[in-house]
Design an enzyme around this catalytic site. Structure first.
Site, short mmCIF file in Angstrom:
data_model
loop_
_atom_site.label_atom_id
_atom_site.label_comp_id
_atom_site.label_asym_id
_atom_site.label_seq_id
_atom_site.Cartn_x
_atom_site.Cartn_y
_atom_site.Cartn_z
N HIS A 55 0.82 -1.30 0.16
CA HIS A 55 0.04 0.01 0.01
C HIS A 55 0.81 1.15 0.07
CE1 HIS A 55 -4.28 -1.28 0.11
NE2 HIS A 55 -3.58 -2.31 0.64
N ASP A 57 2.88 1.95 -3.08
CA ASP A 57 3.26 2.30 -4.49
C ASP A 57 2.56 3.56 -4.92
OD1 ASP A 57 0.85 0.69 -4.81
OD2 ASP A 57 1.47 -0.17 -6.42
N GLY A 161 -8.38 -13.22 -8.24
CA GLY A 161 -8.82 -12.60 -7.04
C GLY A 161 -8.25 -13.01 -5.56
N LEU A 164 -2.61 -12.18 -6.49
CA LEU A 164 -1.50 -12.50 -7.16
C LEU A 164 -1.43 -11.84 -8.36
CD1 LEU A 164 -1.31 -16.12 -6.15
CD2 LEU A 164 -0.17 -14.32 -5.14
N SER A 167 -4.94 -10.08 -12.95
CA SER A 167 -5.35 -8.97 -14.08
C SER A 167 -4.14 -8.44 -14.68
CB SER A 167 -6.24 -8.02 -13.65
OG SER A 167 -5.68 -7.54 -12.40
N ASP A 211 2.18 -3.70 -9.58
CA ASP A 211 1.73 -5.16 -10.23
C ASP A 211 2.11 -5.31 -11.68
OD1 ASP A 211 0.70 -5.15 -7.77
OD2 ASP A 211 -1.30 -5.24 -8.45
C1 GLA Z 1 -2.89 -3.86 -5.34
C2 GLA Z 1 -2.43 -2.69 -6.38
C3 GLA Z 1 -0.99 -2.24 -6.29
C4 GLA Z 1 -0.52 -1.98 -4.65
C5 GLA Z 1 -1.13 -3.21 -3.70
C6 GLA Z 1 -0.73 -2.98 -2.42
O1 GLA Z 1 -2.12 -4.87 -5.79
O2 GLA Z 1 -2.80 -3.05 -7.77
O3 GLA Z 1 -0.68 -1.09 -6.97
O4 GLA Z 1 -1.10 -0.68 -4.40
O5 GLA Z 1 -2.62 -3.41 -4.05
O6 GLA Z 1 0.48 -2.79 -2.00
#
Ligand code: GLA
Length: 425
Positions: A55, A57, A161, A164, A167, A211
């Site tokens: 949380h 990025d 979901g 991981l 998407s 991600d």
């Molecule tokens: C999801 C979001 C990422 C990041 C994480 C939490 O995976 O796609 O950008 O914020 O939650 O670290």
């Protein structure tokens, strides 16, 4: 999407192994069956697990994810017509198909594109459509080629979901194949930006860049340290924003991912609430990004904002320390930091749930586990644990047994190496 998987028993714990029919085989086979010719290009993109840096990025922090050895695969050929035909072999409810005219796509808004293609917001098809659309519209993008149709099959072994990044894997696999078919140069940053735009505009998830970037650009055997402290403008080259940090050796620790099977739905609000709260806290503190704040105990902040700020500041510090620990091969310290990150996510960020807490408590109870925490956005999904290699069976068994006793079903356990980002296959 999920393929049928073979199961290996490790001291009574069910550990999911390589799928019986991997996504690559499913995608290539389905392509030939449906379109009558072999695919011209086949590309893969992995899922990811975040080791530490959660949380933050989208708050200008640095994060340390790695790609996992579960892939989404896109098989593709030019269609020969102006139609785009996309098949997903593992959509919820079985094989699904979307078909639309390529010509108009680049000129449409996101909502217009979804209506045009008959695609639901946040569905598997919206990730494909959204990333193609975003790439067409990106600077120096491929708008011209919008009029050219294509045939594509998507198959995936990344659990959906589960936190991981299934998407991101779809978005980036589709883009990797498309760029190749098109004769363009692969630019992981551009692909990540397009994938993220798809999440924002086609799925309603205001996510950060972590991600898509790790899925597009990870190096095998390495975690990817991503410096997200550049508001919306990306550094022009990947090397300026990321550092590939060698993973600790397989002999000192294994990365174990435990899927609670509690589906996390990021579009449902908890994630967006935090994005919003982080923005308002940063504004009150007069910093551009929350991770740049120096203190949290400030009267202007609400108590929730204070906790969120504390998580952001302490998590950013933990990431720096974790990189040092990893580079030194100090698995114990790395494990401690992972544990601290987890506690901060539970108590300060407030994104855990009962099932995740059960997994983490079981992982940490007894020897074998250096550290465990929820991974990804939270609200369900997966936990990650750094485990002594000789203890993987015992730790997994303990987690599964205690979880079953408490929740009445078995979580899925994956033991994964650090895989490479998107590539052709
Ligand atoms: C999801 C979001 C990422 C990041 C994480 C939490 O995976 O796609 O950008 O914020 O939650 O670290």
């Amino acid at each position: 999407m999920s393929g049928r998987r073979s199961r290996t028993r490790v001291r009574n714990a069910t550990i999911s192994g390589v799928p019986e029919v991997p996504a690559r085989v499913r995608a290539v086979g389905a392509f030939e069956r449906v379109f009558g010719v072999p695919a011209r290009v086949v590309a893969r993109a992995p899922g990811r697990v975040n080791l530490i840096g959660e949380h933050i990025d989208y708050r200008g922090g640095s994060v340390l994810p790695m790609a996992i050895d579960r892939d989404c695969v896109a098989a593709m050929s030019p269609g020969g017509t102006a139609r785009v035909r996309i098949i997903a072999t593992d959509a919820p409810g079985g094989e699904a198909r979307v078909e639309f005219d390529a010509g108009a796509l680049a000129a449409l808004t996101a909502a217009g594109a979804m209506a045009h293609a008959g695609v639901e917001r946040g569905s598997w098809a919206s990730y494909v459509l959204g990333s193609l659309w975003a790439m067409m519209r990106s600077e120096g993008g491929v708008g011209e080629r919008a009029a050219v149709g294509l045939d594509m099959v998507i198959s995936s072994d990344v659990p959906v979901g589960a936190g991981l990044s299934s998407s991101a894997a779809i978005e980036v696999a589709a883009l990797r194949a498309w760029v190749e078919m098109d004769g363009g140069a692969w630019d992981p940053l551009a692909a990540a930006a397009a994938g993220r735009r798809a999440e924002h505009e086609f799925a309603g998830v205001p996510c950060g860049i972590m991600d898509q970037l790790v899925v597009a650009g990870a190096r095998a055997g390495h975690a990817m340290l991503i410096d997200c402290d550049v508001v919306e403008g990306f550094a022009p080259v990947l090397a300026e924003r990321v550092r590939h940090v060698p993973m600790v050796s397989n002999k000192s620790a294994r990365v174990v991912v435990i899927n609670t099977r509690v589906r996390h739905r990021l579009a449902e609000g908890g994630y967006a609430d935090r994005v919003e709260m982080a923005r308002s806290a940063a504004m009150k503190l007069g910093v551009k990004q929350l991770c740049r704040a120096l203190m949290w105990d400030v009267p202007e902040l609400t108590s929730a904002e204070r906790l969120l700020t504390r998580h952001s500041i302490t998590e950013a510090a933990r990431v720096s320390e974790a990189v040092v620990a990893m580079e030194r091969g100090d698995v114990r310290r790395l494990g401690e930091l992972i544990g601290e990150s987890g506690r901060s996510l539970v108590f300060d960020e407030g994104v855990s749930c009962e099932e995740l807490d059960t997994v983490v408590a079981s992982a940490m109870r007894g020897p074998g586990c250096y550290g465990a925490r929820l991974t990804g956005a939270g609200f369900g999904g997966c936990a990650v644990a750094m485990v002594w290699p000789g203890g993987v069976g015992r730790v997994s068994e303990r987690i599964v047994r205690e979880f079953m006793a408490r929740h009445g079903y078995a979580p899925e356990v994956l033991v994964t190496g650090a895989a490479a980002g998107a590539s052709l296959v």
